[in-house]
Design a protein around this motif. Structure first.
Motif, mmCIF file in Angstrom:
data_model
loop_
_atom_site.group_PDB
_atom_site.id
_atom_site.type_symbol
_atom_site.label_atom_id
_atom_site.label_comp_id
_atom_site.label_asym_id
_atom_site.label_seq_id
_atom_site.Cartn_x
_atom_site.Cartn_y
_atom_site.Cartn_z
ATOM 1 N N ALA A 22 -6.931 38.271 4.478
ATOM 2 C CA ALA A 22 -7.287 39.052 3.282
ATOM 3 C C ALA A 22 -8.672 38.625 2.805
ATOM 4 O O ALA A 22 -8.964 37.433 2.709
ATOM 5 C CB ALA A 22 -6.257 38.813 2.182
ATOM 6 N N ARG A 23 -9.495 39.592 2.501
ATOM 7 C CA ARG A 23 -10.872 39.279 2.117
ATOM 8 C C ARG A 23 -11.048 39.511 0.621
ATOM 9 O O ARG A 23 -10.878 40.625 0.138
ATOM 10 C CB ARG A 23 -11.810 40.174 2.929
ATOM 11 N N PHE A 24 -11.405 38.467 -0.074
ATOM 12 C CA PHE A 24 -11.545 38.521 -1.530
ATOM 13 C C PHE A 24 -12.994 38.863 -1.891
ATOM 14 O O PHE A 24 -13.888 38.794 -1.040
ATOM 15 C CB PHE A 24 -11.056 37.194 -2.133
ATOM 16 N N PRO A 25 -13.235 39.266 -3.149
ATOM 17 C CA PRO A 25 -14.546 39.840 -3.507
ATOM 18 C C PRO A 25 -15.751 38.955 -3.192
ATOM 19 O O PRO A 25 -16.828 39.470 -2.898
ATOM 20 C CB PRO A 25 -14.433 40.064 -5.020
ATOM 21 N N THR A 26 -15.586 37.630 -3.245
ATOM 22 C CA THR A 26 -16.742 36.784 -2.922
ATOM 23 C C THR A 26 -16.683 36.276 -1.484
ATOM 24 O O THR A 26 -17.347 35.318 -1.130
ATOM 25 C CB THR A 26 -16.857 35.598 -3.904
ATOM 26 N N GLU A 27 -15.889 36.946 -0.654
ATOM 27 C CA GLU A 27 -15.879 36.630 0.776
ATOM 28 C C GLU A 27 -16.454 37.778 1.595
ATOM 29 O O GLU A 27 -16.541 37.690 2.811
ATOM 30 C CB GLU A 27 -14.449 36.351 1.253
ATOM 31 N N ASN A 54 -5.819 30.074 -15.222
ATOM 32 C CA ASN A 54 -6.221 29.381 -14.001
ATOM 33 C C ASN A 54 -5.644 30.041 -12.756
ATOM 34 O O ASN A 54 -4.852 29.437 -12.039
ATOM 35 C CB ASN A 54 -5.819 27.900 -14.077
ATOM 36 N N PRO A 55 -6.064 31.270 -12.478
ATOM 37 C CA PRO A 55 -5.620 31.896 -11.229
ATOM 38 C C PRO A 55 -6.183 31.128 -10.039
ATOM 39 O O PRO A 55 -7.208 30.451 -10.166
ATOM 40 C CB PRO A 55 -6.209 33.300 -11.298
ATOM 41 N N LEU A 56 -5.518 31.243 -8.901
ATOM 42 C CA LEU A 56 -6.001 30.552 -7.698
ATOM 43 C C LEU A 56 -7.446 30.916 -7.398
ATOM 44 O O LEU A 56 -8.274 30.066 -7.130
ATOM 45 C CB LEU A 56 -5.141 30.958 -6.488
ATOM 46 N N GLU A 57 -7.738 32.213 -7.421
ATOM 47 C CA GLU A 57 -9.098 32.662 -7.138
ATOM 48 C C GLU A 57 -9.897 32.672 -8.439
ATOM 49 O O GLU A 57 -9.552 33.398 -9.367
ATOM 50 C CB GLU A 57 -9.079 34.091 -6.547
ATOM 51 N N THR A 58 -10.970 31.910 -8.492
ATOM 52 C CA THR A 58 -11.828 32.001 -9.672
ATOM 53 C C THR A 58 -12.497 33.380 -9.658
ATOM 54 O O THR A 58 -12.574 34.043 -8.631
ATOM 55 C CB THR A 58 -12.896 30.897 -9.676
ATOM 56 N N SER A 59 -12.965 33.806 -10.812
ATOM 57 C CA SER A 59 -13.578 35.133 -10.901
ATOM 58 C C SER A 59 -14.880 35.161 -10.113
ATOM 59 O O SER A 59 -15.558 34.142 -9.982
ATOM 60 C CB SER A 59 -13.863 35.467 -12.364
ATOM 61 N N GLY A 60 -15.233 36.331 -9.617
ATOM 62 C CA GLY A 60 -16.488 36.433 -8.887
ATOM 63 C C GLY A 60 -16.782 37.848 -8.449
ATOM 64 O O GLY A 60 -15.901 38.723 -8.477
ATOM 65 N N SER A 61 -18.034 38.051 -8.071
ATOM 66 C CA SER A 61 -18.495 39.379 -7.683
ATOM 67 C C SER A 61 -19.519 39.257 -6.560
ATOM 68 O O SER A 61 -20.245 38.270 -6.481
ATOM 69 C CB SER A 61 -19.186 40.090 -8.852
ATOM 70 N N THR A 62 -19.578 40.287 -5.744
ATOM 71 C CA THR A 62 -20.658 40.422 -4.769
ATOM 72 C C THR A 62 -21.317 41.769 -5.017
ATOM 73 O O THR A 62 -20.632 42.796 -5.034
ATOM 74 C CB THR A 62 -20.121 40.347 -3.324
ATOM 75 N N ALA A 63 -22.636 41.751 -5.234
ATOM 76 C CA ALA A 63 -23.365 42.976 -5.566
ATOM 77 C C ALA A 63 -24.277 43.361 -4.418
ATOM 78 O O ALA A 63 -25.056 42.534 -3.939
ATOM 79 C CB ALA A 63 -24.180 42.775 -6.836
ATOM 80 N N VAL A 64 -24.153 44.605 -3.978
ATOM 81 C CA VAL A 64 -24.967 45.097 -2.865
ATOM 82 C C VAL A 64 -25.611 46.413 -3.290
ATOM 83 O O VAL A 64 -24.910 47.407 -3.537
ATOM 84 C CB VAL A 64 -24.102 45.318 -1.593
ATOM 85 N N TRP A 65 -26.942 46.411 -3.390
ATOM 86 C CA TRP A 65 -27.665 47.639 -3.726
ATOM 87 C C TRP A 65 -28.131 48.314 -2.440
ATOM 88 O O TRP A 65 -28.567 47.661 -1.502
ATOM 89 C CB TRP A 65 -28.917 47.337 -4.562
ATOM 90 N N ASP A 66 -28.059 49.637 -2.442
ATOM 91 C CA ASP A 66 -28.687 50.430 -1.392
ATOM 92 C C ASP A 66 -29.531 51.456 -2.141
ATOM 93 O O ASP A 66 -28.996 52.451 -2.641
ATOM 94 C CB ASP A 66 -27.607 51.090 -0.522
ATOM 95 N N GLY A 67 -30.855 51.170 -2.256
ATOM 96 C CA GLY A 67 -31.690 52.008 -3.116
ATOM 97 C C GLY A 67 -31.210 51.873 -4.545
ATOM 98 O O GLY A 67 -31.075 50.763 -5.052
ATOM 99 N N LEU A 91 -20.236 47.173 -5.864
ATOM 100 C CA LEU A 91 -19.890 45.911 -6.502
ATOM 101 C C LEU A 91 -18.474 45.529 -6.093
ATOM 102 O O LEU A 91 -17.525 46.251 -6.387
ATOM 103 C CB LEU A 91 -19.987 46.102 -8.023
ATOM 104 N N HIS A 92 -18.370 44.408 -5.387
ATOM 105 C CA HIS A 92 -17.055 43.860 -5.045
ATOM 106 C C HIS A 92 -16.692 42.906 -6.169
ATOM 107 O O HIS A 92 -17.439 41.969 -6.439
ATOM 108 C CB HIS A 92 -17.114 43.127 -3.708
ATOM 109 N N ASP A 93 -15.576 43.161 -6.831
ATOM 110 C CA ASP A 93 -15.303 42.401 -8.042
ATOM 111 C C ASP A 93 -13.815 42.096 -8.156
ATOM 112 O O ASP A 93 -12.981 42.964 -7.887
ATOM 113 C CB ASP A 93 -15.773 43.223 -9.266
ATOM 114 N N GLY A 94 -13.512 40.888 -8.538
ATOM 115 C CA GLY A 94 -12.118 40.526 -8.814
ATOM 116 C C GLY A 94 -11.765 41.010 -10.208
ATOM 117 O O GLY A 94 -12.235 40.457 -11.179
ATOM 118 N N THR A 95 -10.961 42.050 -10.294
ATOM 119 C CA THR A 95 -10.733 42.715 -11.580
ATOM 120 C C THR A 95 -9.327 43.281 -11.634
ATOM 121 O O THR A 95 -8.714 43.540 -10.598
ATOM 122 C CB THR A 95 -11.772 43.838 -11.783
ATOM 123 N N GLN A 96 -8.838 43.510 -12.842
ATOM 124 C CA GLN A 96 -7.560 44.201 -13.027
ATOM 125 C C GLN A 96 -7.758 45.711 -13.119
ATOM 126 O O GLN A 96 -6.794 46.460 -13.166
ATOM 127 C CB GLN A 96 -6.850 43.673 -14.276
#
Ligand code: MOS
Length: 746
Positions: A22-27, A190-203, A208-213
């Motif tokens: 399983a790939r999480f948002p900051t992976e 204290n969830p196992l996965e700390t919060s995080g995001s990966t942002a990728v712009w194309d132009g 935005l890959h984000d750990g969110t509800q």
């Protein structure tokens, strides 16, 4: 005919999670990935006077150092609205690094981007940031005198004051009165996965890959802050490693990741550290509740007064809604509830599991136990005498309740009536043994906006259902396949639920136990629409064995539409007509606030504890919970949720606490080494009774959700058991060694 709904199926994503697939948002990988690290303020209040980044810039690989001096400005600060309601949902109406002011300890004051995580971390440690510090104010003791009554709390969604009847008259007519002050330490997620995001712009387009509800909540919030069209931002969130409320509102890091990615012109990955989780995404606030019960000699409540005091941030009037269920639980004619706040050097508090009611019901249910003791009425009986058969706040009948069966089945399974009600009557060696119980309740309010899903069946008979909702560990991915399978009449093994993407039909953030109800409603509606569409096509198709049949006569089972002897597979219908697939959308419009019913979930909690009074130790030996959450979608994942909630209740009652150091205004605990949560070694024998009640109002499948109810009342059952064991009434959470230690007998 067995249905897929309710079956205890194992999680469809279980294997991917335990194998690491399983790939999480900051992976998420991206070509040219860069890594961002946040720097938090060392002071709790004041301002940043200077930032010297020269040493950081000398390090190899450093790409950006962003501070209040050069971070892009936000376009617009959206208002704070709870994320469930479908709009932008910032965690607080403050965005860091827009000026030099520091409002709370750990506030983001710099962001360093480098080509590797280690280089970013190292460079971040080399920043020299100078501050001008002001006197911090963080604790209730410090802020009590500055308290005010806000106009509203909870993003303006709940009034700060409620009353019915005449509280003075209710107290005056009470033959007996129970009164107490209840204190609650702050709690951190204290969830196992700390919060995080990966942002990728194309132009000018952002992924935005984000750990969110709620991916839609992230999309709406980040788009507003960045000032970009919603059509240019896609939020993706296939896996989220737990949340419990800290990923319900949209905090600063996804927007900061997107800003940083634009500055460096490359993708940016930004993961919070465990320490940063304590200062970056809200918390359950420290609070004090004062509760007074008045009752007649036969135990009927005449008056309930419930006041709460808690710190909030400098910018938002947030208090977790602790007075909500406690105001509805019992048919008490005279009621007064109010929230008071004071502004402190903290971030805005937020949702945390059992939001509000796990603290408010603790106070109420401990007071009910005290009343039962005072009147020598069995605690279950006292509650049954007072249970509100209609919602006393709105006067409306419950859409369903089931509380009496919860009490009966919980008490039977636990063996409640074996007890001698006298405190300190049972002893085993050095241990005092006690049992306690509490009622549980949690609102089941539907979301305020329409919920949507899409269902597609392919010409080979396989089914895909899509909705934007993320899966943050609740079991939604598994349960929604079951919902689709039953609506379409196909085996669950043929159904796949795709989720966590704003390209899919919109679902509100899954908050407040609303997820299972609203998502199942949307999926059920979409899959039912698809079934009806295919049946219509079959009966109109001269090539179908069902041609000319009345559509209402057609049943579906095992991938086939059947009426009498005539039957046709969905797949055959599609193939004969040269169609690769068929698709339908479904929208569920939730009942509005004007619905003629009140909606809540009820339950009953029982606990047995052993207390060593010389050492102040508590061992919870067993817990039993009986809950009536409407219809159960998956017996295994529902039970897991309820057990998880009960164990969290144990942790809240005995372990979980964070405190502000009044001198520095900083949290005392910012790691899992000293912020205690319940672990397997703390875990007693936990039994769950699922009381299924039919509810035709709350949503199409009658699902009320199980995310919070397991926690509500669990702490009170333990505190009441401690009283029964020791004779000590401890009105706080957590209850710790120093509350229970007794001087050894001379
Ligand atoms: Mo839940 S604590 O409302 O995310």
């Amino acid at each position: 005919m067995t249905t897929a709904i309710g079956q205890p199926l194992t999680r469809v994503d279980g294997r991917a999670k335990v194998t690491g697939a399983a790939r999480f948002p900051t992976e998420v990988p991206a070509p040219g990935m860069t890594h961002a690290c946040l720097v938090g303020a060392r002071i709790a209040g004041g301002r940043v006077t200077s930032v010297d980044a020269s040493a950081a810039w000398e390090e190899p690989g450093v790409l950006a150092v962003l501070t209040h001096e050069n971070l892009p400005r936000i376009a617009e600060q959206p208002p704070l609205v709870p994320s469930l309601f479908g709009g932008p949902a910032p965690g607080e109406t403050f965005f860091p690094m827009q000026d030099d002011v520091v409002h709370y300890g750990g506030q983001h004051v710099a962001l360093v981007v480098a080509d590797t995580h280690e280089r970013a971390q190292h460079a971040a440690a080399l920043l020299r940031i100078e501050y001008e510090e002001s006197e911090p104010l963080t604790t209730i003791e410090q802020g009590r005198d500055q308290a005010y009554e806000p106009e509203a709390i909870f993003g303006g969604f709940l009034p700060a004051r409620n009353s019915r009847g005449d509280i003075g008259a209710g107290l005056a007519e009470a033959g007996v009165r129970v009164e107490g002050t209840y204190r609650f330490a702050a709690n951190n997620h204290n969830p196992l996965e700390t919060s995080g995001s990966t942002a990728v712009w194309d132009g000018d387009e952002l992924v935005l890959h984000d750990g969110t509800q709620g991916v839609n909540a992230t999309q709406l919030t980040v788009a507003a802050l960045l000032g970009i069209p919603l059509s240019k931002i896609r939020v993706v969130s296939p896996y989220v490693g737990g949340s419990f409320g800290c990923k319900a509102m949209v905090w600063h890091h996804p927007t900061l990741a997107a800003m940083a990615a634009r500055v460096v012109g490359r993708p940016v990955r930004l993961a919070l550290t465990r320490e940063q989780m304590f200062t970056s995404c809200g918390h359950r606030e420290e609070q004090e509740q004062h509760l007074t019960l008045g009752a007649t000699a036969d135990g009927r409540l005449t008056a309930l007064r419930h006041h709460k005091l808690s710190p909030t941030s400098p910018f938002d009037d947030w208090a977790e809604p602790s007075l909500q269920t406690a105001a509805q639980m019992y048919a008490c004619p005279h009621y007064e509830g109010s929230y008071r706040l004071f502004r402190a050097n903290t971030m805005t508090p937020t949702f945390m599991r059992g939001p509000g009611d796990s603290s408010g019901m603790f106070a109420l249910e401990c007071a009910m136990d005290e009343l039962a003791c005072r009147l020598a009425i069995d605690p279950v009986e006292l509650r049954l005498r007072n249970f509100a058969s209609v919602d006393p706040v709105s006067g409306k009948p419950w859409s369903s309740n089931g509380i009496e069966e919860c009490f009966a089945r919980g008490a039977a399974r636990f063996g409640w009536y074996d007890r001698d009600p006298e405190p300190r009557a049972r002893r085993e060696g050095s241990w005092l043994i006690g049992t306690g119980m509490a009622a549980a309740g949690y609102p089941a309010p539907p979301p305020g906006t329409p919920q949507r899903a899409r269902a597609r069946i392919y010409a080979d008979g396989s089914v895909v259902v899509q909705a934007a909702t993320p899966e943050f560990g609740t079991g939604v991915a598994t349960a929604m396949s079951q919902v689709a399978a039953d609506a379409l009449g196909v085996p669950v093994s043929r159904c796949r639920f795709e989720k966590g993407d704003t390209d899919f039909p919109g679902i509100a953030a899954a908050v407040g136990s609303a997820g299972a109800g609203m998502i199942s409603a949307a999926v059920h509606t979409a899959a039912t629409a698809l079934r009806e569409q295919l049946v219509r096509e079959a009966v109109a198709d001269s090539g179908s064995p069902l041609h000319g049949t009345d559509a209402s006569e057609v049943a579906v089972h095992d991938g086939a539409m059947t009426a009498g002897r005539a039957s046709e597979q969905y797949a055959d219908l599609l193939r004969r007509n040269h169609r690769p697939d068929a698709e339908a959308s479904g929208t569920w419009n939730p009942p509005g606030m004007d619905a003629p019913y009140a909606m809540a979930t009820f339950g009953a909690q029982f606990a047995e504890v052993a207390v060593d009074p010389e050492l102040g130790l508590v061992r919870v030996r067993r817990m039993t919970g009986a809950f009536a959450p409407g219809r159960v979608l998956n017996a295994r994942t529902a039970r897991s949720q309820l057990v998880g909630g009960m164990l969290w209740g144990l942790g809240q009652a005995l372990l979980e606490a964070n405190h502000m150091d009044p001198g520095t205004g900083r949290w005392v605990s910012t790691s899992l080494a000293d912020y205690l949560v319940a672990v397997n070694a703390d875990t007693p024998d936990v039994a769950v009774e699922l009381v299924e009640v039919e509810d035709r109002i709350v949503n199409p499948l009658g699902v009320k959700g199980v995310g919070e109810i397991g926690q509500v009342g669990a702490g009170a059952a333990i505190a009441n058991a401690i009283h029964h064991a020791t004779g000590r009434r401890v009105r706080k959470m957590p209850i710790t060694v120093e509350d229970l230690m007794e001087a050894p007998h001379a």
